[in-house]
Scaffold this active site. Structure first.
Site, PDB file in Angstrom:
ATOM      1  N   CYS A  19      -4.981  -7.884  15.594  1.00  0.00           N
ATOM      2  CA  CYS A  19      -6.342  -7.970  14.868  1.00  0.00           C
ATOM      3  C   CYS A  19      -7.081  -8.817  15.293  1.00  0.00           C
ATOM      4  O   CYS A  19      -6.487 -10.255  15.605  1.00  0.00           O
ATOM      5  CB  CYS A  19      -6.352  -8.059  13.503  1.00  0.00           C
ATOM      6  SG  CYS A  19      -7.941  -8.338  12.584  1.00  0.00           S
ATOM      7  N   CYS A  36     -10.577  -3.162   9.964  1.00  0.00           N
ATOM      8  CA  CYS A  36      -9.417  -3.956   9.226  1.00  0.00           C
ATOM      9  C   CYS A  36      -8.412  -2.879   9.634  1.00  0.00           C
ATOM     10  O   CYS A  36      -7.976  -1.815   9.084  1.00  0.00           O
ATOM     11  CB  CYS A  36      -9.473  -4.089   8.076  1.00  0.00           C
ATOM     12  SG  CYS A  36      -7.991  -4.955   7.088  1.00  0.00           S
ATOM     13  N   GLN A  83       0.811  -1.241  -6.534  1.00  0.00           N
ATOM     14  CA  GLN A  83       0.990  -2.120  -5.346  1.00  0.00           C
ATOM     15  C   GLN A  83       0.078  -1.534  -4.052  1.00  0.00           C
ATOM     16  O   GLN A  83      -0.411  -0.351  -3.916  1.00  0.00           O
ATOM     17  CB  GLN A  83       2.535  -1.265  -5.041  1.00  0.00           C
ATOM     18  CG  GLN A  83       3.504  -1.865  -5.928  1.00  0.00           C
ATOM     19  CD  GLN A  83       3.932  -3.305  -5.787  1.00  0.00           C
ATOM     20  OE1 GLN A  83       3.761  -3.971  -4.755  1.00  0.00           O
ATOM     21  NE2 GLN A  83       4.619  -3.902  -6.864  1.00  0.00           N
ATOM     22  N   CYS A  88       8.079 -10.576  -6.764  1.00  0.00           N
ATOM     23  CA  CYS A  88       6.854 -10.815  -5.678  1.00  0.00           C
ATOM     24  C   CYS A  88       6.893 -12.276  -5.509  1.00  0.00           C
ATOM     25  O   CYS A  88       6.137 -12.634  -4.621  1.00  0.00           O
ATOM     26  CB  CYS A  88       5.617 -10.209  -6.140  1.00  0.00           C
ATOM     27  SG  CYS A  88       4.857 -10.881  -7.650  1.00  0.00           S
TER      28      CYS A  88
END
Length: 394
Positions: free
Chosen positions: A73, A159, A263, A387
Protein backbone atom coordinates in the site's frame (compact mmCIF):
# COMPACT_ATOMS: atom_id res chain seq x y z
CA UNK A 1 15.52 17.87 28.74
CA UNK A 2 12.20 17.55 26.96
CA UNK A 3 12.10 15.86 23.56
CA UNK A 4 10.09 18.19 21.29
CA UNK A 5 7.42 16.79 18.99
CA UNK A 6 8.72 16.77 15.42
CA UNK A 7 12.37 16.37 16.39
CA UNK A 8 14.31 14.01 14.11
CA UNK A 9 16.70 11.50 15.67
CA UNK A 10 19.02 8.79 14.35
CA UNK A 11 18.42 5.53 16.23
CA UNK A 12 19.61 1.92 16.26
CA UNK A 13 16.69 -0.48 16.68
CA UNK A 14 17.34 -3.40 19.04
CA UNK A 15 14.11 -5.41 19.09
CA UNK A 16 10.34 -5.26 18.61
CA UNK A 17 7.74 -4.25 21.19
CA UNK A 18 4.63 -6.40 21.60
CA UNK A 19 2.72 -4.08 19.23
CA UNK A 20 5.30 -4.36 16.44
CA UNK A 21 7.08 -1.06 16.95
CA UNK A 22 10.87 -1.04 17.03
CA UNK A 23 12.57 -0.35 20.37
CA UNK A 24 15.68 1.84 20.65
CA UNK A 25 17.50 3.26 23.66
CA UNK A 26 18.98 6.77 23.45
CA UNK A 27 20.09 9.27 26.10
CA UNK A 28 18.36 7.40 28.91
CA UNK A 29 15.02 7.11 27.14
CA UNK A 30 13.17 4.20 25.54
CA UNK A 31 12.03 4.98 22.01
CA UNK A 32 9.13 3.12 20.39
CA UNK A 33 9.45 3.58 16.63
CA UNK A 34 6.69 2.58 14.22
CA UNK A 35 7.85 1.24 10.85
CA UNK A 36 11.23 0.03 12.14
CA UNK A 37 12.70 -3.47 12.43
CA UNK A 38 15.41 -4.98 14.67
CA UNK A 39 19.03 -4.30 13.65
CA UNK A 40 18.06 -1.29 11.54
CA UNK A 41 19.39 2.25 11.78
CA UNK A 42 16.66 4.80 11.10
CA UNK A 43 15.87 8.48 11.20
CA UNK A 44 12.73 8.83 13.33
CA UNK A 45 10.42 11.77 13.99
CA UNK A 46 9.06 12.31 17.52
CA UNK A 47 5.26 11.95 17.79
CA UNK A 48 5.03 12.35 21.57
CA UNK A 49 7.21 12.12 24.68
CA UNK A 50 6.46 11.53 28.35
CA UNK A 51 8.95 10.98 31.13
CA UNK A 52 11.48 8.45 29.78
CA UNK A 53 9.34 7.16 26.89
CA UNK A 54 9.30 8.57 23.35
CA UNK A 55 6.87 7.54 20.59
CA UNK A 56 8.29 8.09 17.12
CA UNK A 57 7.74 7.28 13.45
CA UNK A 58 10.32 6.10 10.93
CA UNK A 59 11.08 8.75 8.32
CA UNK A 60 14.08 7.19 6.64
CA UNK A 61 15.84 3.82 6.90
CA UNK A 62 19.62 4.37 6.82
CA UNK A 63 20.57 0.72 7.28
CA UNK A 64 17.71 -1.68 6.44
CA UNK A 65 17.56 -5.28 7.57
CA UNK A 66 17.56 -7.94 4.84
CA UNK A 67 13.99 -8.92 5.78
CA UNK A 68 12.48 -5.49 5.03
CA UNK A 69 10.05 -5.40 2.08
CA UNK A 70 8.25 -2.64 0.19
CA UNK A 71 4.66 -2.28 1.51
CA UNK A 72 1.94 -3.13 -1.02
CA UNK A 73 0.00 0.00 0.00
CA UNK A 74 1.38 3.40 -1.00
CA UNK A 75 -0.02 4.96 2.20
CA UNK A 76 1.74 2.58 4.60
CA UNK A 77 3.62 4.66 7.16
CA UNK A 78 1.24 7.60 6.73
CA UNK A 79 -2.18 6.08 7.42
CA UNK A 80 -2.54 4.78 10.96
CA UNK A 81 -4.22 1.55 9.89
CA UNK A 82 -1.57 -0.95 8.77
CA UNK A 83 1.69 -0.64 10.71
CA UNK A 84 3.52 -3.86 9.78
CA UNK A 85 3.46 -3.90 5.98
CA UNK A 86 7.24 -3.39 5.84
CA UNK A 87 7.52 -6.88 7.34
CA UNK A 88 6.97 -10.09 5.27
CA UNK A 89 3.59 -11.67 6.06
CA UNK A 90 5.15 -14.89 7.42
CA UNK A 91 7.26 -12.80 9.80
CA UNK A 92 4.20 -10.74 10.85
CA UNK A 93 2.34 -13.93 11.75
CA UNK A 94 5.32 -15.37 13.61
CA UNK A 95 5.78 -12.10 15.51
CA UNK A 96 2.12 -12.01 16.59
CA UNK A 97 2.24 -15.62 17.75
CA UNK A 98 5.41 -14.94 19.75
CA UNK A 99 3.83 -11.82 21.29
CA UNK A 100 1.02 -13.98 22.73
CA UNK A 101 3.45 -16.59 24.09
CA UNK A 102 5.70 -13.92 25.61
CA UNK A 103 2.78 -12.32 27.46
CA UNK A 104 1.74 -15.70 28.87
CA UNK A 105 5.28 -16.67 29.88
CA UNK A 106 5.79 -13.31 31.57
CA UNK A 107 3.04 -14.12 34.10
CA UNK A 108 4.17 -17.72 34.55
CA UNK A 109 1.63 -19.48 32.33
CA UNK A 110 3.11 -22.66 30.86
CA UNK A 111 2.01 -23.28 27.26
CA UNK A 112 1.75 -27.04 26.68
CA UNK A 113 1.00 -26.92 22.96
CA UNK A 114 0.87 -24.28 20.22
CA UNK A 115 -1.65 -25.04 17.48
CA UNK A 116 -1.03 -24.11 13.82
CA UNK A 117 -1.86 -20.48 13.13
CA UNK A 118 -5.31 -19.58 11.81
CA UNK A 119 -4.85 -17.00 9.07
CA UNK A 120 -6.39 -15.63 5.90
CA UNK A 121 -5.37 -13.55 2.90
CA UNK A 122 -2.88 -10.69 3.19
CA UNK A 123 -5.06 -8.38 1.06
CA UNK A 124 -8.76 -8.05 0.29
CA UNK A 125 -10.04 -9.45 3.59
CA UNK A 126 -11.47 -6.58 5.65
CA UNK A 127 -15.27 -6.24 5.55
CA UNK A 128 -15.68 -2.86 7.29
CA UNK A 129 -13.95 0.49 7.48
CA UNK A 130 -14.51 3.95 8.92
CA UNK A 131 -13.62 7.08 6.96
CA UNK A 132 -13.18 10.50 8.55
CA UNK A 133 -14.70 13.53 6.80
CA UNK A 134 -13.37 17.06 7.12
CA UNK A 135 -14.29 20.27 5.29
CA UNK A 136 -11.70 23.06 5.52
CA UNK A 137 -12.33 26.81 5.67
CA UNK A 138 -12.18 26.98 1.85
CA UNK A 139 -14.88 24.33 1.51
CA UNK A 140 -12.51 21.61 0.33
CA UNK A 141 -13.63 18.13 1.41
CA UNK A 142 -11.13 15.58 2.73
CA UNK A 143 -12.10 11.92 3.11
CA UNK A 144 -9.75 9.31 4.49
CA UNK A 145 -8.18 7.53 7.44
CA UNK A 146 -6.59 9.11 10.49
CA UNK A 147 -2.83 9.49 10.25
CA UNK A 148 -0.57 7.57 12.61
CA UNK A 149 -0.86 8.96 16.16
CA UNK A 150 -2.68 12.04 14.87
CA UNK A 151 -6.10 13.51 14.15
CA UNK A 152 -4.90 14.55 10.68
CA UNK A 153 -6.68 12.86 7.78
CA UNK A 154 -4.79 10.97 5.06
CA UNK A 155 -6.84 11.16 1.87
CA UNK A 156 -7.74 7.70 0.59
CA UNK A 157 -9.09 6.60 -2.77
CA UNK A 158 -8.01 2.99 -2.47
CA UNK A 159 -7.35 0.52 0.35
CA UNK A 160 -5.94 -2.89 -0.67
CA UNK A 161 -6.97 -4.70 2.51
CA UNK A 162 -10.70 -4.09 1.97
CA UNK A 163 -12.88 -6.74 0.34
CA UNK A 164 -13.46 -6.09 -3.36
CA UNK A 165 -17.02 -4.61 -3.11
CA UNK A 166 -15.80 -1.97 -0.63
CA UNK A 167 -12.70 -1.22 -2.74
CA UNK A 168 -15.05 -0.66 -5.69
CA UNK A 169 -17.12 1.93 -3.78
CA UNK A 170 -14.25 3.88 -2.21
CA UNK A 171 -13.14 6.06 -5.18
CA UNK A 172 -16.66 7.44 -5.75
CA UNK A 173 -17.21 8.67 -2.18
CA UNK A 174 -15.12 11.86 -2.40
CA UNK A 175 -16.98 13.09 -5.54
CA UNK A 176 -20.26 12.36 -3.71
CA UNK A 177 -19.21 14.55 -0.78
CA UNK A 178 -18.07 17.31 -3.15
CA UNK A 179 -21.54 17.32 -4.70
CA UNK A 180 -23.23 18.12 -1.38
CA UNK A 181 -24.09 21.66 -0.31
CA UNK A 182 -23.14 20.95 3.33
CA UNK A 183 -20.72 18.02 3.55
CA UNK A 184 -19.61 19.48 6.90
CA UNK A 185 -22.83 18.06 8.39
CA UNK A 186 -21.23 14.61 8.07
CA UNK A 187 -18.87 13.43 10.82
CA UNK A 188 -17.73 10.21 9.18
CA UNK A 189 -18.73 7.46 6.77
CA UNK A 190 -18.57 3.72 7.39
CA UNK A 191 -18.62 0.91 4.86
CA UNK A 192 -19.73 -2.66 5.62
CA UNK A 193 -19.86 -5.81 3.56
CA UNK A 194 -22.17 -8.67 4.54
CA UNK A 195 -24.96 -10.03 2.37
CA UNK A 196 -25.01 -6.50 0.91
CA UNK A 197 -22.70 -3.50 0.69
CA UNK A 198 -23.67 -0.82 3.22
CA UNK A 199 -22.90 2.89 3.55
CA UNK A 200 -23.49 4.40 7.01
CA UNK A 201 -23.62 8.20 7.14
CA UNK A 202 -22.89 9.60 10.61
CA UNK A 203 -24.42 13.08 10.90
CA UNK A 204 -23.29 15.89 13.18
CA UNK A 205 -26.43 17.82 12.25
CA UNK A 206 -29.32 17.52 9.82
CA UNK A 207 -28.70 17.51 6.08
CA UNK A 208 -30.91 19.42 3.65
CA UNK A 209 -33.53 17.38 1.80
CA UNK A 210 -31.54 17.95 -1.41
CA UNK A 211 -28.31 16.55 0.08
CA UNK A 212 -30.17 13.56 1.55
CA UNK A 213 -31.65 12.83 -1.85
CA UNK A 214 -28.22 13.00 -3.54
CA UNK A 215 -26.90 10.39 -1.10
CA UNK A 216 -29.98 8.23 -1.68
CA UNK A 217 -29.58 8.39 -5.45
CA UNK A 218 -25.88 7.57 -5.14
CA UNK A 219 -26.68 4.45 -3.10
CA UNK A 220 -29.35 3.39 -5.58
CA UNK A 221 -26.89 3.79 -8.48
CA UNK A 222 -24.20 1.84 -6.61
CA UNK A 223 -26.75 -0.82 -5.47
CA UNK A 224 -25.79 -0.43 -1.82
CA UNK A 225 -27.82 -0.13 1.38
CA UNK A 226 -28.00 3.30 3.03
CA UNK A 227 -28.02 3.69 6.82
CA UNK A 228 -28.07 6.87 8.89
CA UNK A 229 -26.86 7.69 12.38
CA UNK A 230 -27.34 10.80 14.52
CA UNK A 231 -26.78 10.29 18.26
CA UNK A 232 -28.77 7.10 18.70
CA UNK A 233 -28.44 3.67 17.15
CA UNK A 234 -28.00 3.53 13.33
CA UNK A 235 -31.22 3.10 11.34
CA UNK A 236 -31.88 2.00 7.75
CA UNK A 237 -33.07 4.43 5.10
CA UNK A 238 -35.55 1.75 4.00
CA UNK A 239 -37.12 -0.35 6.77
CA UNK A 240 -37.05 -3.59 4.75
CA UNK A 241 -33.24 -3.56 4.55
CA UNK A 242 -31.68 -6.65 6.13
CA UNK A 243 -28.00 -7.10 6.92
CA UNK A 244 -26.28 -10.33 7.92
CA UNK A 245 -23.03 -12.27 7.59
CA UNK A 246 -22.80 -15.98 6.96
CA UNK A 247 -21.24 -18.98 8.66
CA UNK A 248 -21.65 -21.28 5.64
CA UNK A 249 -20.05 -24.32 7.29
CA UNK A 250 -23.01 -24.31 9.69
CA UNK A 251 -25.67 -23.07 7.26
CA UNK A 252 -26.16 -19.97 9.42
CA UNK A 253 -26.86 -16.29 8.84
CA UNK A 254 -26.02 -13.87 11.68
CA UNK A 255 -28.09 -10.67 11.65
CA UNK A 256 -26.34 -7.41 12.55
CA UNK A 257 -26.57 -3.67 12.19
CA UNK A 258 -23.88 -1.04 11.69
CA UNK A 259 -22.49 -0.34 15.16
CA UNK A 260 -22.69 -3.98 16.30
CA UNK A 261 -19.40 -5.74 16.93
CA UNK A 262 -18.52 -8.16 14.14
CA UNK A 263 -15.15 -9.65 13.21
CA UNK A 264 -13.57 -7.65 10.36
CA UNK A 265 -12.06 -10.74 8.70
CA UNK A 266 -14.93 -13.10 7.73
CA UNK A 267 -12.67 -15.91 6.46
CA UNK A 268 -10.63 -16.00 9.67
CA UNK A 269 -13.81 -15.76 11.75
CA UNK A 270 -15.20 -18.89 10.07
CA UNK A 271 -11.95 -20.75 10.74
CA UNK A 272 -11.95 -19.54 14.35
CA UNK A 273 -15.50 -20.77 15.01
CA UNK A 274 -14.72 -24.15 13.45
CA UNK A 275 -11.49 -24.40 15.49
CA UNK A 276 -13.38 -23.64 18.70
CA UNK A 277 -15.91 -26.42 18.10
CA UNK A 278 -13.15 -28.87 17.16
CA UNK A 279 -11.23 -28.15 20.36
CA UNK A 280 -14.31 -28.41 22.58
CA UNK A 281 -15.20 -31.91 21.26
CA UNK A 282 -18.83 -31.35 22.22
CA UNK A 283 -21.38 -34.08 22.91
CA UNK A 284 -25.07 -33.88 22.11
CA UNK A 285 -26.14 -34.11 25.79
CA UNK A 286 -23.99 -31.21 27.04
CA UNK A 287 -24.95 -27.79 28.44
CA UNK A 288 -22.64 -24.96 27.34
CA UNK A 289 -22.23 -21.37 28.57
CA UNK A 290 -21.25 -18.65 26.07
CA UNK A 291 -20.11 -15.40 27.74
CA UNK A 292 -19.79 -12.10 25.84
CA UNK A 293 -21.82 -13.86 23.17
CA UNK A 294 -22.44 -10.75 21.05
CA UNK A 295 -24.69 -11.58 18.12
CA UNK A 296 -24.31 -15.33 18.61
CA UNK A 297 -21.13 -15.85 16.57
CA UNK A 298 -20.27 -18.90 18.71
CA UNK A 299 -23.67 -19.57 20.34
CA UNK A 300 -25.50 -20.37 17.12
CA UNK A 301 -23.00 -23.01 15.89
CA UNK A 302 -22.65 -24.39 19.44
CA UNK A 303 -26.41 -24.93 19.60
CA UNK A 304 -26.21 -27.32 16.64
CA UNK A 305 -23.85 -29.60 18.58
CA UNK A 306 -25.21 -29.68 22.16
CA UNK A 307 -28.35 -30.03 24.26
CA UNK A 308 -28.54 -26.39 25.33
CA UNK A 309 -26.59 -23.10 25.21
CA UNK A 310 -26.89 -20.25 27.70
CA UNK A 311 -25.56 -17.08 26.05
CA UNK A 312 -24.84 -13.88 27.99
CA UNK A 313 -24.08 -10.44 26.52
CA UNK A 314 -23.88 -6.93 27.99
CA UNK A 315 -25.44 -4.99 25.08
CA UNK A 316 -29.22 -5.31 25.11
CA UNK A 317 -29.71 -4.53 21.40
CA UNK A 318 -27.25 -7.26 20.42
CA UNK A 319 -29.06 -9.74 22.67
CA UNK A 320 -32.31 -8.86 20.91
CA UNK A 321 -30.75 -9.32 17.48
CA UNK A 322 -29.22 -12.66 18.49
CA UNK A 323 -32.64 -13.84 19.69
CA UNK A 324 -34.21 -12.77 16.37
CA UNK A 325 -31.47 -14.57 14.43
CA UNK A 326 -32.05 -17.81 16.32
CA UNK A 327 -35.83 -17.54 15.96
CA UNK A 328 -35.60 -16.80 12.22
CA UNK A 329 -33.56 -19.97 11.68
CA UNK A 330 -35.59 -22.25 13.94
CA UNK A 331 -32.93 -22.59 16.68
CA UNK A 332 -34.75 -23.14 19.97
CA UNK A 333 -32.06 -24.46 22.36
CA UNK A 334 -30.30 -21.14 23.13
CA UNK A 335 -31.30 -18.88 26.00
CA UNK A 336 -29.94 -15.37 25.44
CA UNK A 337 -29.57 -13.09 28.48
CA UNK A 338 -28.34 -9.54 29.08
CA UNK A 339 -25.91 -8.94 31.97
CA UNK A 340 -23.01 -6.60 32.78
CA UNK A 341 -20.11 -9.05 32.84
CA UNK A 342 -17.70 -6.44 34.20
CA UNK A 343 -19.55 -6.85 37.52
CA UNK A 344 -19.83 -9.93 39.76
CA UNK A 345 -22.69 -12.18 38.61
CA UNK A 346 -22.59 -14.97 41.21
CA UNK A 347 -26.24 -14.45 42.16
CA UNK A 348 -27.53 -14.53 38.57
CA UNK A 349 -29.66 -17.55 37.66
CA UNK A 350 -27.36 -18.55 34.77
CA UNK A 351 -24.33 -18.52 37.09
CA UNK A 352 -25.93 -21.16 39.35
CA UNK A 353 -26.41 -23.73 36.59
CA UNK A 354 -23.93 -26.53 35.77
CA UNK A 355 -22.09 -26.49 32.44
CA UNK A 356 -19.58 -28.90 30.98
CA UNK A 357 -17.98 -26.23 28.76
CA UNK A 358 -17.66 -22.45 28.66
CA UNK A 359 -16.73 -20.19 25.76
CA UNK A 360 -15.80 -16.59 26.51
CA UNK A 361 -14.93 -13.94 23.93
CA UNK A 362 -14.46 -10.69 25.89
CA UNK A 363 -13.54 -7.21 24.61
CA UNK A 364 -9.99 -5.85 24.79
CA UNK A 365 -10.16 -5.04 28.51
CA UNK A 366 -10.59 -8.73 29.32
CA UNK A 367 -12.78 -10.74 31.68
CA UNK A 368 -11.41 -10.12 35.16
CA UNK A 369 -14.63 -10.65 37.14
CA UNK A 370 -15.80 -13.52 34.96
CA UNK A 371 -12.63 -15.61 35.31
CA UNK A 372 -12.77 -15.26 39.11
CA UNK A 373 -16.27 -16.66 39.00
CA UNK A 374 -15.40 -19.46 36.55
CA UNK A 375 -12.65 -20.59 38.92
CA UNK A 376 -15.35 -21.48 41.48
CA UNK A 377 -17.54 -23.43 39.03
CA UNK A 378 -17.19 -27.17 38.21
CA UNK A 379 -16.43 -26.78 34.49
CA UNK A 380 -14.60 -29.42 32.43
CA UNK A 381 -13.46 -27.22 29.53
CA UNK A 382 -12.93 -23.47 29.10
CA UNK A 383 -12.22 -21.89 25.74
CA UNK A 384 -11.08 -18.26 25.97
CA UNK A 385 -11.04 -16.25 22.71
CA UNK A 386 -8.90 -13.13 23.18
CA UNK A 387 -8.04 -10.09 21.05
CA UNK A 388 -5.58 -8.75 23.65
CA UNK A 389 -2.69 -10.96 24.81
CA UNK A 390 -2.00 -8.76 27.88
CA UNK A 391 -5.49 -9.13 29.39
CA UNK A 392 -5.57 -12.81 28.41
CA UNK A 393 -2.34 -13.40 30.35
CA UNK A 394 -3.58 -11.54 33.43
Amino acid sequence: NDVPVGKKQELDIERLAHDGRGIAFFQGRTWFVSGAMPNERVIARVLSARNKVVDAQTLNVLKPTAERITPFCSLAGQCGGCTLQHMPIAQQRRFKQEAVLNQLQRVGVEVAEVAPLVHGEEQGYRCRTRLAVKVDEKGQVKLGFRALASQAIVSVEQCPILVEPLRAVLPSLTPLLHSLARADAIGHLELFQGNATVLLVRLNRALSAEDEQKIREYCTTQAIQLWWQTKAEPYPDAQEQALFYELPEFGLQVDYRPGDFVQVNPAVNRQMVQQALNWLELRADEYVLDLYCGLGNFSLPLAQAVQSVTAVEGVETMVQRAQQTALRQGIENIEFMCADLSQAQSSAAWAKQVYSAVVLDPPRDGADEVVKQLATMPIERILYVSCNPATLAR
